[in-house]
Design a protein around this motif. Structure first.
Motif, PDB file in Angstrom:
ATOM      1  N   ASP A 115       0.803  -1.228   0.000  1.00  0.00           N
ATOM      2  CA  ASP A 115       0.000   0.000   0.000  1.00  0.00           C
ATOM      3  C   ASP A 115       0.831   1.271   0.000  1.00  0.00           C
ATOM      4  O   ASP A 115       0.311   2.352   0.313  1.00  0.00           O
ATOM      5  N   VAL A 116       2.119   1.164  -0.332  1.00  0.00           N
ATOM      6  CA  VAL A 116       2.969   2.342  -0.497  1.00  0.00           C
ATOM      7  C   VAL A 116       3.611   2.253  -1.876  1.00  0.00           C
ATOM      8  O   VAL A 116       4.259   1.252  -2.197  1.00  0.00           O
ATOM      9  N   SER A 117       3.424   3.288  -2.691  1.00  0.00           N
ATOM     10  CA  SER A 117       3.933   3.250  -4.062  1.00  0.00           C
ATOM     11  C   SER A 117       4.264   4.658  -4.520  1.00  0.00           C
ATOM     12  O   SER A 117       3.933   5.647  -3.865  1.00  0.00           O
ATOM     13  N   VAL A 118       4.954   4.741  -5.666  1.00  0.00           N
ATOM     14  CA  VAL A 118       5.291   6.022  -6.280  1.00  0.00           C
ATOM     15  C   VAL A 118       4.706   6.030  -7.686  1.00  0.00           C
ATOM     16  O   VAL A 118       4.931   5.108  -8.476  1.00  0.00           O
ATOM     17  N   ARG A 119       3.972   7.074  -7.975  1.00  0.00           N
ATOM     18  CA  ARG A 119       3.253   7.169  -9.241  1.00  0.00           C
ATOM     19  C   ARG A 119       3.830   8.291 -10.103  1.00  0.00           C
ATOM     20  O   ARG A 119       4.447   9.216  -9.607  1.00  0.00           O
ATOM     21  N   ASP A 120       3.559   8.182 -11.404  1.00  0.00           N
ATOM     22  CA  ASP A 120       4.032   9.197 -12.340  1.00  0.00           C
ATOM     23  C   ASP A 120       3.135  10.421 -12.377  1.00  0.00           C
ATOM     24  O   ASP A 120       3.573  11.496 -12.822  1.00  0.00           O
ATOM     25  N   GLU A 121       1.897  10.288 -11.948  1.00  0.00           N
ATOM     26  CA  GLU A 121       0.962  11.404 -11.945  1.00  0.00           C
ATOM     27  C   GLU A 121       0.308  11.509 -10.571  1.00  0.00           C
ATOM     28  O   GLU A 121       0.012  10.485  -9.941  1.00  0.00           O
ATOM     29  N   PRO A 122       0.036  12.711 -10.100  1.00  0.00           N
ATOM     30  CA  PRO A 122      -0.613  12.858  -8.798  1.00  0.00           C
ATOM     31  C   PRO A 122      -2.121  12.713  -8.898  1.00  0.00           C
ATOM     32  O   PRO A 122      -2.760  13.304  -9.784  1.00  0.00           O
ATOM     33  N   ALA A 123      -2.702  11.937  -8.004  1.00  0.00           N
ATOM     34  CA  ALA A 123      -4.157  11.862  -7.907  1.00  0.00           C
ATOM     35  C   ALA A 123      -4.678  13.127  -7.231  1.00  0.00           C
ATOM     36  O   ALA A 123      -3.927  13.821  -6.535  1.00  0.00           O
ATOM     37  N   PRO A 124      -5.950  13.463  -7.408  1.00  0.00           N
ATOM     38  CA  PRO A 124      -6.492  14.649  -6.732  1.00  0.00           C
ATOM     39  C   PRO A 124      -6.241  14.637  -5.232  1.00  0.00           C
ATOM     40  O   PRO A 124      -5.959  15.688  -4.639  1.00  0.00           O
ATOM     41  N   GLU A 125      -6.314  13.461  -4.607  1.00  0.00           N
ATOM     42  CA  GLU A 125      -6.113  13.396  -3.157  1.00  0.00           C
ATOM     43  C   GLU A 125      -4.674  13.715  -2.766  1.00  0.00           C
ATOM     44  O   GLU A 125      -4.410  14.143  -1.641  1.00  0.00           O
ATOM     45  N   TRP A 126      -3.744  13.456  -3.688  1.00  0.00           N
ATOM     46  CA  TRP A 126      -2.339  13.767  -3.382  1.00  0.00           C
ATOM     47  C   TRP A 126      -2.192  15.250  -3.098  1.00  0.00           C
ATOM     48  O   TRP A 126      -1.537  15.644  -2.129  1.00  0.00           O
ATOM     49  N   TRP A 127      -2.806  16.072  -3.922  1.00  0.00           N
ATOM     50  CA  TRP A 127      -2.710  17.511  -3.726  1.00  0.00           C
ATOM     51  C   TRP A 127      -3.330  17.925  -2.399  1.00  0.00           C
ATOM     52  O   TRP A 127      -2.822  18.827  -1.721  1.00  0.00           O
ATOM     53  N   GLU A 128      -4.421  17.296  -2.025  1.00  0.00           N
ATOM     54  CA  GLU A 128      -5.116  17.687  -0.792  1.00  0.00           C
ATOM     55  C   GLU A 128      -4.227  17.508   0.438  1.00  0.00           C
ATOM     56  O   GLU A 128      -4.322  18.276   1.396  1.00  0.00           O
TER      57      GLU A 128
END
Length: 250
Positions: A115-128
């Protein structure tokens, strides 16, 4: 330009402003007020003119873009001593802290954590979670999305529990915006996020990691020390004394 100053330039490239203009080897930066790093002059190396003229150019650039004049400079460097001698003063009221520790560490393998990962694009919740109250703006999102970036996320109980940002500049991984939601703290998620973003950096060619922490943030400093980060140097923000920095272009 010495090694400390070159690292400051590398860090600046991981946190790109919206507008950047060279002043010799210095950089004038603007990002609509989002963070001191992106809204100050990076005073490293030679500005290519006398110090008085260089500081006047810093003032003009800032006034022309509606921000307060400020310089970021390596602590105890010749540039800092010259800026102090010119009458500028420490930016003691800078919200995030005017003195910042720069920490570095070699990248080491870290075990994957569910349940811990690194993504290429931020999800809306990431910004929050990554943006603090009052920070969210187009400028903030543009700064944080600039360059080659990995967006670390941790989930728990079906919710976003933590985030981190990693940015690649040459062989450096610049780590920032580590944040764990209050309900999920003290579960090791901060360390897990750091391990994930460091693994991502190593996979993309980074050999070392660097991060910047306000000197007064004792909790973060303790966390990073436990993860093997060691002090490299410090920088400080300086501002002109009241009434000493007029806009010469007006």
């Amino acid at each position: 330009m010495n090694a400390l100053e070159r690292l400051e330039v590398s860090c600046s490239r991981a946190w790109p402003p919206l507008v950047e203009e060279p002043l010799g080897e210095w950089s004038l930066r603007w990002a609509a007020g989002f963070t001191g790093r992106a809204n100050s002059a990076l005073a490293v190396g030679d500005p290519g003119r006398g110090l008085g003229d260089a500081l006047e150019a810093v003032c003009d650039f800032a006034h022309g873009r509606g921000i307060a004049p400020m310089v970021q400079v390596v602590r105890d460097s010749p540039n800092e001593r010259a800026i102090a001698a010119a009458g500028w003063v420490p930016a003691a009221h800078h919200g995030a802290g005017h003195e910042v520790a720069v920490l570095t560490a070699p990248l080491r393998p870290a075990p994957a954590v569910p349940d811990v990962s690194v993504r290429d694009e931020p999800a809306p919740e990431w910004w929050e979670l990554a943006l603090r109250p009052g920070e969210d703006s187009p400028a903030a999102r543009q700064v944080l999305a600039g360059g080659k970036v990995g967006y670390g996320v941790a989930t728990a109980e079906g919710a976003l529990a933590g985030v981190v940002r990693g940015a690649l500049v040459e062989d450096w991984l610049h780590v920032g915006r580590l944040e764990v939601a209050p309900a999920f703290r003290r579960r090791g998620l901060g360390s897990a996020l750091m391990g994930a973003v460091q693994a991502w950096g190593a996979e993309h060619g980074a050999a070392r990691a660097v991060l910047q922490v306000a000197e007064g943030n004792s909790g973060a400093l303790a966390l990073y020390a436990g993860l093997g980060y060691a002090p490299h140097h410090r920088y400080r923000y300086w501002v002109p004394a009241p009434g000493s920095c007029e806009d010469s272009t007006s």
